[in-house]
Design an enzyme around this catalytic site. Structure first.
Site, PDB file in Angstrom:
ATOM      1  N   HIS A 134       0.830  -1.230   0.000  1.00 40.04           N
ATOM      2  CA  HIS A 134       0.000   0.000   0.000  1.00 40.04           C
ATOM      3  C   HIS A 134       0.855   1.267   0.000  1.00 40.04           C
ATOM      4  O   HIS A 134       0.336   2.361  -0.241  1.00 40.04           O
ATOM      5  CB  HIS A 134      -0.923   0.052   1.222  1.00 40.04           C
ATOM      6  N   ASP A 169      -2.535 -10.668  -2.321  1.00 39.09           N
ATOM      7  CA  ASP A 169      -3.059 -10.190  -1.038  1.00 39.09           C
ATOM      8  C   ASP A 169      -4.548  -9.852  -1.236  1.00 39.09           C
ATOM      9  O   ASP A 169      -4.951  -9.460  -2.330  1.00 39.09           O
ATOM     10  CB  ASP A 169      -2.282  -8.930  -0.630  1.00 39.09           C
ATOM     11  N   HIS A 180      -6.204  -7.430  -0.275  1.00 40.02           N
ATOM     12  CA  HIS A 180      -6.407  -6.002  -0.547  1.00 40.02           C
ATOM     13  C   HIS A 180      -5.728  -5.609  -1.860  1.00 40.02           C
ATOM     14  O   HIS A 180      -4.785  -6.280  -2.293  1.00 40.02           O
ATOM     15  CB  HIS A 180      -5.818  -5.156   0.594  1.00 40.02           C
ATOM     16  N   ASP A 229      -4.169 -12.804   3.557  1.00 37.58           N
ATOM     17  CA  ASP A 229      -5.432 -12.403   4.180  1.00 37.58           C
ATOM     18  C   ASP A 229      -6.658 -12.827   3.372  1.00 37.58           C
ATOM     19  O   ASP A 229      -7.783 -12.472   3.725  1.00 37.58           O
ATOM     20  CB  ASP A 229      -5.452 -10.890   4.495  1.00 37.58           C
TER      21      ASP A 229
HETATM   22 ZN   LIG Z   1      -3.850  -7.230   2.825  1.00 35.31          ZN
END
Ligand SMILES: [Zn+2]
Length: 300
Positions: A112, A148, A150, A236
């Site tokens: 991120h 991931d 996200h 995740d």
């Molecule tokens: Zn993540």
């Protein structure tokens, strides 16, 4: 990296890598882990981040909230320099041929972190630093797959305008960051057509991910012909994770990795760099990392 502290309520804790480390040692023995004591130099972080941002990180004294969930304290700079340094060292080994396939057990995570700032537990974009190092060493085509749960918005942003890096991101739709990772984000200028987002509805399982890899990722890889394959490996998407709502089980990561190992062998002399991103259900993340490394064992 164990000394970078987050508040007790925070899911990204030192135990993540400590627990994985133990599990890997128990499963494969002490020699399965190589401890790399390399800290990235300040200038090496400029490979993926602006001067202003890196200078700011080096100027911090004491503790600072970089955002509402990304914290910088006494040992954070050492931790991010170690995480990026390990990824740099591994990518150098892979390019020079001393190692072929590596998994970087690092924290804090990176995907991120944007060119100019920290976000979502991430401070320095470890993968982007390593990939830009590989380009600086002469590679011309690299694929990053980010699985991931996200969206890897920071990695996407850093490579958005280049045709040297093909970025493929499989993530849960409408999760984090908000309004990020839509299918119409495909790159800009020279990079147009070199970013592919695959938002996935919540509740999908490993077979769904494996099908995406076969149907979408593999044809791109064959066409693009990378010289290095990189995986931003968050965990995740495992069932039971506090942040995602997917239903993968640990052995799904073995199967996903089996594919990327085969593709790396076919397309880029086996050169594969995997980097830990998120994943917060610590026992199942540890199990998943161990199942990934079974693919290494088969090669021995
Ligand atoms: Zn993540």
């Amino acid at each position: 990296m164990l000394k970078h502290k987050n508040p007790d309520w925070h899911p990204e804790q030192p135990d993540r890598i400590a627990y994985i480390w133990k599990a890997v040692e128990n499963a494969f023995g002490r020699n399965a882990i190589t401890i790399i004591e390399r800290k990235a130099k300040k200038e090496e972080l400029y490979l993926a981040h602006s001067l202003d941002y890196i200078n700011y990180l080096f100027s911090i004294r004491g503790s600072v909230d970089l955002d509402y969930e990304t914290f910088f304290s006494e040992h954070t700079l050492d931790a991010v320099l170690s995480a990026a340094g390990i990824c740099l060292e591994l990518v150098e080994h892979i390019i020079q041929g001393t190692y072929k396939k590596c998994f970087a057990l690092v924290r804090p995570p990176g995907h991120h972190a944007t060119y100019t700032g920290a976000m979502g537990y991430c401070i320095v974009n470890n993968m982007a630093v390593a990939v830009n190092k590989a380009l600086a060493m002469g590679l011309e085509r690299i694929v990053i797959i980010d699985w991931d749960v996200h969206h890897g918005n920071g990695t996407q942003e850093i490579f958005f305008e280049t045709d040297a890096v093909y970025f493929i991101d499989i993530h849960q739709e409408n999760l984090f960051p908000e309004n990020s990772g839509n299918v119409d984000e495909t790159g800009r200028d020279r990079g147009k057509g070199f970013t592919l987002n695959i938002p996935v509805p919540a509740g999908k399982d490993g077979n769904y991910y494996l099908d995406i890899m076969d149907a979408v990722a593999y044809p791109i890889l064959r066409r693009f012909s990378p010289q290095l394959l990189c995986i931003s490996s968050g965990f995740d998407a495992l069932g039971g994770d506090s942040e995602g709502a997917m239903h993968l089980v640990p052995t799904d990561y073995r199967e996903l990795t089996r594919k990327v190992c085969l593709w790396a062998d076919e397309l880029c002399e086996g050169k594969l760099l995997m980097v830990l991103e998120g994943g917060y259900c610590i026992p199942s993340v540890s199990e998943a990392v161990c199942t990934i490394l079974e693919n290494w064992e088969e090669k021995l």
